[in-house]
Enzyme design. Structure first.
Site, PDB file in Angstrom:
ATOM      1  N   THR A 113      37.488  35.274  30.927  1.00  0.00           N
ATOM      2  CA  THR A 113      38.670  34.686  30.277  1.00  0.00           C
ATOM      3  C   THR A 113      39.132  33.503  31.133  1.00  0.00           C
ATOM      4  O   THR A 113      40.154  33.579  31.803  1.00  0.00           O
ATOM      5  CB  THR A 113      39.805  35.719  30.138  1.00  0.00           C
ATOM      6  OG1 THR A 113      40.032  36.315  31.432  1.00  0.00           O
ATOM      7  CG2 THR A 113      39.468  36.792  29.138  1.00  0.00           C
ATOM      8  N   CYS A 128      39.641  33.560  40.027  1.00  0.00           N
ATOM      9  CA  CYS A 128      40.718  34.460  39.582  1.00  0.00           C
ATOM     10  C   CYS A 128      42.119  33.966  39.938  1.00  0.00           C
ATOM     11  O   CYS A 128      42.907  33.668  39.048  1.00  0.00           O
ATOM     12  CB  CYS A 128      40.501  35.849  40.176  1.00  0.00           C
ATOM     13  SG  CYS A 128      39.057  36.655  39.484  1.00  0.00           S
ATOM     14  N   LYS A 177      43.519  30.541  38.260  1.00  0.00           N
ATOM     15  CA  LYS A 177      43.660  30.549  36.788  1.00  0.00           C
ATOM     16  C   LYS A 177      44.587  31.678  36.339  1.00  0.00           C
ATOM     17  O   LYS A 177      45.285  31.544  35.331  1.00  0.00           O
ATOM     18  CB  LYS A 177      42.305  30.611  36.089  1.00  0.00           C
ATOM     19  CG  LYS A 177      41.493  31.881  36.274  1.00  0.00           C
ATOM     20  CD  LYS A 177      41.328  32.681  35.008  1.00  0.00           C
ATOM     21  CE  LYS A 177      40.426  33.880  35.241  1.00  0.00           C
ATOM     22  NZ  LYS A 177      40.673  35.011  34.390  1.00  0.00           N
TER      23      LYS A 177
HETATM   24  C1  UDX Z   1      40.839  38.153  43.896  1.00  0.00           C
HETATM   25  C2  UDX Z   1      41.590  39.471  44.122  1.00  0.00           C
HETATM   26  O1  UDX Z   1      41.637  39.751  45.517  1.00  0.00           O
HETATM   27  C3  UDX Z   1      40.911  40.598  43.366  1.00  0.00           C
HETATM   28  O2  UDX Z   1      41.657  41.801  43.508  1.00  0.00           O
HETATM   29  C4  UDX Z   1      40.830  40.226  41.901  1.00  0.00           C
HETATM   30  O3  UDX Z   1      40.156  41.229  41.173  1.00  0.00           O
HETATM   31  C5  UDX Z   1      40.101  38.902  41.734  1.00  0.00           C
HETATM   32  O4  UDX Z   1      40.751  37.891  42.505  1.00  0.00           O
HETATM   33  P1  UDX Z   1      38.599  37.067  44.854  1.00  0.00           P
HETATM   34  O5  UDX Z   1      38.841  35.937  43.909  1.00  0.00           O
HETATM   35  O6  UDX Z   1      37.226  37.637  44.979  1.00  0.00           O
HETATM   36  O7  UDX Z   1      39.540  38.306  44.473  1.00  0.00           O
HETATM   37  O8  UDX Z   1      39.009  36.549  46.300  1.00  0.00           O
HETATM   38  P2  UDX Z   1      40.077  36.938  47.425  1.00  0.00           P
HETATM   39  O9  UDX Z   1      39.397  37.668  48.503  1.00  0.00           O
HETATM   40  O10 UDX Z   1      41.274  37.553  46.835  1.00  0.00           O
HETATM   41  O11 UDX Z   1      40.430  35.477  47.967  1.00  0.00           O
HETATM   42  C6  UDX Z   1      41.005  34.499  47.099  1.00  0.00           C
HETATM   43  C7  UDX Z   1      41.216  33.196  47.825  1.00  0.00           C
HETATM   44  O12 UDX Z   1      42.305  33.299  48.727  1.00  0.00           O
HETATM   45  C8  UDX Z   1      40.028  32.713  48.654  1.00  0.00           C
HETATM   46  O13 UDX Z   1      39.873  31.320  48.464  1.00  0.00           O
HETATM   47  C9  UDX Z   1      40.425  33.026  50.074  1.00  0.00           C
HETATM   48  O14 UDX Z   1      39.818  32.175  51.012  1.00  0.00           O
HETATM   49  C10 UDX Z   1      41.934  32.820  50.011  1.00  0.00           C
HETATM   50  N1  UDX Z   1      42.693  33.574  51.011  1.00  0.00           N
HETATM   51  C11 UDX Z   1      42.674  34.940  50.996  1.00  0.00           C
HETATM   52  C12 UDX Z   1      43.475  32.897  51.932  1.00  0.00           C
HETATM   53  O15 UDX Z   1      43.513  31.658  51.949  1.00  0.00           O
HETATM   54  N2  UDX Z   1      44.219  33.619  52.830  1.00  0.00           N
HETATM   55  C13 UDX Z   1      44.220  34.977  52.844  1.00  0.00           C
HETATM   56  O16 UDX Z   1      44.927  35.549  53.690  1.00  0.00           O
HETATM   57  C14 UDX Z   1      43.419  35.664  51.911  1.00  0.00           C
END
Ligand code: UDX
Length: 507
Positions: free
Chosen positions: A104, A293, A296
């Site tokens: 989505t 995720c 968006k």
């Molecule tokens: C996220 C959610 O964590 C997950 O529960 C959901 O199902 C999908 O979206 P994901 O997109 O795999 O998962 O990545 P995530 O580990 O959450 O990191 C997202 C972004 O935030 C990354 O670019 C990461 O580098 C950044 N981030 C994360 C930070 O900049 N600082 C942090 O402390 C944690």
């Protein structure tokens, strides 16, 4: 809201009969879900409209990078429990519980979610459902979507002929449940096999019972189950991602303030993390969040809140997004300031293309966005990433790519770390220093030991960390490219001394 101890009579013990499962959509979420459910012992048949994807999965090949998943795929193909098809007729015939895992994405014309894949999947499946079954939505959707899908199923599924889906009390017909997914890329297998909670949005005890049977091995681990209505289940996912995005932008906003007073955001974050009410997770400052995720989902959430007339409640998410985007500009400013304000024709070595380590996903990647911004200023940008290079080449063709640092480090004017891959954290500053033109590193993810790099003769800069210069409190006196302004000749000299610290030349 009811919890795991409600509807006890609906609970299915792990030893009970196992429903046959199907998975619709074999992208990131669907492929992982199919493989992991087979690993948990279920018979699983997964479908996709993309024939080449189905061929690759059937041959034991995962079309994206995810640790551990390929081994599990091959092991479960070998048991015969896991199969793939392009036939919706076959899955309709096979499945007791159908998991809908299609994407989505953000709509191209606005902030809202594009539900076309979801609607297409439901409209294709529903007319084929001639026997009782449960359809389970796992895709992230705007609140209110599930209720509409339940109506579509009631209208189109032959098994529902004459039945009112709202009052079906056992799986006499086709019912809908909503079961949001919280897996993180890079940890998808562990998150699916051992989730921290299960959320079941259901309209009847029968649907809850069918879902409990489909997750019996997970529930048997003691995983909490939250049983609720459709809308709350849909909201859990968008609220969770909004909260995580807010935490990241909060600490990045603190980094902006730290930069104004030459304070240290890393120490600040650590001090905050010891307060158990705050905690340290998702409090890592840097270049902000990206991926398929968080960005968006917070935008779709705002769009839906606007539609519902409660846009004001989520107005803060616009600010969260803006803080996040400002971090990307800030890194560009930091590189430019360190190179005396000029990026044109500078050779820049960018470490990282993926939106985070252990992923080849470049969707809304902060690393690639910064690489793009740097290239647009006229810099000569080479991007290194251990696994995301093929995807990055497609998303941003205008820069040079490599999979190893040593091959492309020659004559670099600056190294910019944007994805905290372990390989980059383990780089040897002395060895790299012999290759580059100028020993200048901008560690936008705080992944490196700054002291070690400084000791090897590098100028080490990281957003939100002290430069040793107390900036002017008057904003108008700030320089164009965001490095803190010096308070006077001494301060200016100190900054210049750091920027112009001994630089290595290619030997
Ligand atoms: C996220 C959610 O964590 C997950 O529960 C959901 O199902 C999908 O979206 P994901 O997109 O795999 O998962 O990545 P995530 O580990 O959450 O990191 C997202 C972004 O935030 C990354 O670019 C990461 O580098 C950044 N981030 C994360 C930070 O900049 N600082 C942090 O402390 C944690």
């Amino acid at each position: 809201m009811s919890t795991s101890d409600s509807h006890e009579d609906a609970a299915a013990p792990d030893s009970g009969p196992r429903p046959r499962l199907t998975v619709i959509g074999t992208g990131y979420l669907g492929a992982t879900h199919a493989v992991c459910m087979a690993e948990l012992g279920f018979e699983v048949l997964a479908v996709d409209v993309d024939h080449s994807k189905i061929e690759r999965l059937s041959a034991g090949e995962i079309p994206f990078f995810e640790p551990d998943l390929a081994d599990l795929l091959r092991a479960n193909l070998a048991t015969g429990r896991l199969r793939f098809t392009t036939s919706f007729e076959e899955i309709a015939e096979f499945g007791d519980v159908h998991f809908v895992c299609v994407g989505t994405p953000q709509r191209p014309d606005g902030y809202g979610a594009d539900l076309s894949h979801l609607n297409a999947a439901i409209e294709r499946l529903a007319p084929l459902l001639t026997r009782p079954c449960l359809v389970v939505g796992k895709s992230t959707v705007p609140a209110g979507t599930a209720a509409g899908i339940a109506r579509t199923l009631a209208r189109l599924a032959p098994a529902n002929a004459g039945a009112d889906a709202d009052i079906v009390s056992d799986l006499a017909g086709v019912q809908l449940a909503w079961n949001p997914e919280f897996l993180r890329e890079g940890f998808a297998v562990a998150d699916t096999l051992h989730p921290d909670r299960l959320v079941f949005g259901v309209a009847s005890p029968a649907a809850e019972g069918a879902l409990r049977a489909a997750f019996a091995p997970v529930i048997a681990q003691g995983v909490p189950v939250i049983v609720t209505d459709y809308a709350t289940a849909e909201l859990v996912k968008t609220a969770a991602n909004s909260f995580l995005a807010t935490k990241i932008s909060f600490i990045n906003a603190m980094a902006e303030v730290c930069e104004a007073v030459d304070a240290d955001v890393l120490t600040l974050a650590e001090a905050l993390s010891h307060d158990v009410r705050i905690g340290g997770n998702f409090l890592r400052p840097g270049v902000g969040f990206g991926g398929g995720c968080l960005p968006k989902d917070i935008r779709a959430f705002q769009a839906r809140a606007d539609e519902l007339g409660v846009g004001v409640a989520l107005r803060f998410l616009r600010e969260i997004d803006e803080i996040n985007n400002r971090r990307r500009d800030r890194v560009v400013d930091l590189v430019a300031a360190a190179l005396d304000g000029t990026l044109a024709r500078r050779r820049l070595l960018v470490l990282g293309a993926a939106f985070k380590p252990n992923s080849d996903d470049v969707r809304d990647s902060p690393a690639l966005a910064v690489a793009d911004l740097l290239a647009r200023t006229g810099a000569d940008v080479t991007v290194v990433d251990p696994v995301a290079t093929p995807n990055a080449r497609r998303a941003l063709p205008g820069v040079t790519y490599s999979e190893t640092v040593e091959d492309v480090a020659a004559d670099a004017d600056a190294v910019v770390l944007l994805t905290e891959w372990r390989q980059f954290a383990e780089l040897d500053p002395a060895r790299l220093g012999q290759l580059v033109r100028r020993k200048l590193i901008i560690d936008a993810r705080h992944a490196l030991d700054g002291d070690r790099w400084r000791q090897a003769g590098w100028v080490y800069l990281a957003p939100g960390r002290p430069t040793g210069v107390i900036p002017s409190p008057v904003p108008e006196q700030r320089p164009r490219f965001g490095l803190p302004a010096a308070t006077g000749p001494d301060g200016a000299a100190a900054r210049d001394a750091e920027i112009d610290a001994p630089v290595g030349r290619r030997s």
